[in-house]
Write a protein that holds these residues in place. Sequence first.
Motif, PDB file in Angstrom:
ATOM      1  N   LEU A 153      17.035  11.511   4.212  1.00 51.02           N
ATOM      2  CA  LEU A 153      16.559  11.102   2.866  1.00 51.02           C
ATOM      3  C   LEU A 153      17.782  10.577   1.999  1.00 51.02           C
ATOM      4  N   LYS A 154      17.211   9.411   1.411  1.00 55.51           N
ATOM      5  CA  LYS A 154      18.404   8.353   0.498  1.00 55.51           C
ATOM      6  C   LYS A 154      18.131   8.902  -0.859  1.00 55.51           C
ATOM      7  N   ILE A 155      19.121   8.597  -1.702  1.00 52.10           N
ATOM      8  CA  ILE A 155      18.788   9.085  -3.200  1.00 52.10           C
ATOM      9  C   ILE A 155      19.042   8.027  -4.032  1.00 52.10           C
ATOM     10  N   SER A 156      19.012   8.008  -5.303  1.00 51.72           N
ATOM     11  CA  SER A 156      19.094   6.835  -6.181  1.00 51.72           C
ATOM     12  C   SER A 156      20.291   6.152  -6.066  1.00 51.72           C
ATOM     13  N   ASP A 157      21.296   6.721  -5.970  1.00 51.08           N
ATOM     14  CA  ASP A 157      22.722   6.187  -5.634  1.00 51.08           C
ATOM     15  C   ASP A 157      22.576   5.200  -4.527  1.00 51.08           C
ATOM     16  N   ASP A 158      21.918   5.492  -3.439  1.00 49.09           N
ATOM     17  CA  ASP A 158      21.753   4.425  -2.218  1.00 49.09           C
ATOM     18  C   ASP A 158      20.732   3.531  -2.528  1.00 49.09           C
ATOM     19  N   PHE A 159      19.823   3.619  -3.391  1.00 50.81           N
ATOM     20  CA  PHE A 159      18.871   2.539  -3.738  1.00 50.81           C
ATOM     21  C   PHE A 159      19.745   1.636  -4.542  1.00 50.81           C
ATOM     22  N   LEU A 160      20.338   1.831  -5.437  1.00 50.68           N
ATOM     23  CA  LEU A 160      21.198   1.050  -6.214  1.00 50.68           C
ATOM     24  C   LEU A 160      22.031   0.150  -5.578  1.00 50.68           C
ATOM     25  N   ASP A 161      22.588   0.589  -4.265  1.00 51.43           N
ATOM     26  CA  ASP A 161      23.785  -0.110  -3.694  1.00 51.43           C
ATOM     27  C   ASP A 161      23.188  -0.612  -2.536  1.00 51.43           C
TER      28      ASP A 161
END
Length: 450
Positions: A153-161
Motif C-alpha cells: 500500500l502507498k500513502i498520500s506522500d507517495d501520491f503527491l510525488d
Amino acid sequence: MAIEEFDVFVIGSGTAGKSVAYDCVEAGMRVAIADNREFGGTCANRGCDPKKVLVGVTEAMQLSANLKGKGIVSTPEINWSDIQKFKSTFTDAVPAATERDLKEAGIKMYHQSPRFLDENTLSVEGKTVKTKKIVIATGQTAMQLKIPGREYLKISDDFLDLPELPESIVFVGAGYIGMEFAHIAARCGAKVTVVEFGSRPLAPFDKDVVSHLTEASEKLGINFIFNAEVTKVEQLQKNYRVVYNQNGTENSIKARMVFNTAGRVPSIADLDLDQGNVAFEKDGISVNEYLQSTSNPSVFACGDVSASGSLPLTPTSSQEARIVSENIRNKSMIEMNFPPVPSVVFTIPQMAAIGLTEEEAQKNGYEYVVEYKSVPKWFNSKRINEEVYAYKTIVDKETRLILGAHIISHQAGEMINLFVLAMCGKLKCEDLKAMIFAYPTWGNDIKGMV
C-alpha cells in the motif's frame, strides 16, 4: 558528555511547532526544535499546499470541460510530469528555507525524533537534553492497515510525488484525502476505484450534501465500493489485487497501484511517552483547557497531535500554537476556546461545512429550521455550466442564529468563510440579508441560503 539544557524544546517543525519556537526565542528563551523528517511540516511539504497545486490544474481542466461548446473548442490535455514539476516549485525549497530561518532566529535544530527519558529529559541524536518545557507538535501520520499485503500500500506522500500516474488506482478509504486524490487522478486520466468501509464518503459531513458529491464523482468515472472491508492485498505480475468483504461475500478488484487513504493517527509512536509520564489517547496527547499535558505539567501539545477536540487542520494548529506559546511565556495561563471551524474538501465541485449537521442539531435538542436546496440554475453556477450546486443551512428557530452551513459548489471554500464571519460575529439571518455584497459573486449567494 555534557548535557544540553534548554528552556523550551519543540518536537515537530510544522505550522504549530515553528510558531511556538519563534515566539519563545523572541521572548529571550533558549529554544531547540527537532524533526525526524524534512523541516517545514506536513502542510507545506506533503499535504495541503502541494495537493492544492495539483487540484488547481484539474480546476482549469474542469472549467474548460464545462464550457466546451459554449465558447471553448476543446478541453486541455494534462501532462502529469509537468504538474509535478510545477508542484515542486512550491515544495522543494521549504525544508532548506525553514532551517535557514530557524538558524537565523537562534533556534538549535535536531534531525531526529527525540525520546523521553523522564518528565524533563530527552534523548536525541545520541545526546541527553534537559528542558524546562516540552512542546509536542508532531502532527499525524497515515494509519497503518493491519492486513496481509499492507507493505504494497502507498500513502498520500507517495501520491503527491508520483513521477507517472498509473492507469488504474484503488484508494482504500473515502475521507478527505481519498476523495480529493480520487478526483485529481480521475481527471488526469486514471481509472479510479474507492473502497470504503462505511455506507458513503466523508462520514462527518452532512449526508444530503455529500450525496451530491457522490453522484458527481460517479459521473466523473469514479467507482465506489461501499460497506466493504479490505482484508488483504496481493501482488500480481503487473497489478495488485485488493480483496474485500462486502455483505459477507468476498470480492476483489485489480489495479496498478493501491493507496491507503483510510485515515491518519497521531504521530507519537517514537516518543516513548510513558517514560515522560505523558498521557495519551486515541486522538493524541491528552491535554487540559490550557493545552497542557494532563499528567506532566512540563509538557504542552498543539496541532493535529493534540487531543484538544479541535479539527486536525492547519488553521486550528496555528490557533493552538498561539495559546501554547502564550502559556509558556506568561505566568497567567489562558484557555483554548475554539470558534466555529470550517472544513473544505477540495474535490470538484468543492464541499465545505461549518457548525452542526442536521443530525447533530437534532441530537443536541435544538429547535431549528432547515433549508436544503439544489440550485444549479442560480446565476453563478449557470454561467460556468456547473451542474452541481446545493446547500443546507440549519438556523436556530428562536434566536435566528446560524447553527450550521453546508455547501457544495464551485467556490464552496470561499463561501464558507462568510459563514465563519456570520457565526463568529453572531449575526442573525436578517443581519446577513440586510448586507450589500458585490454582485454577481458567489459570496452574494449566501444571502439566499438563510
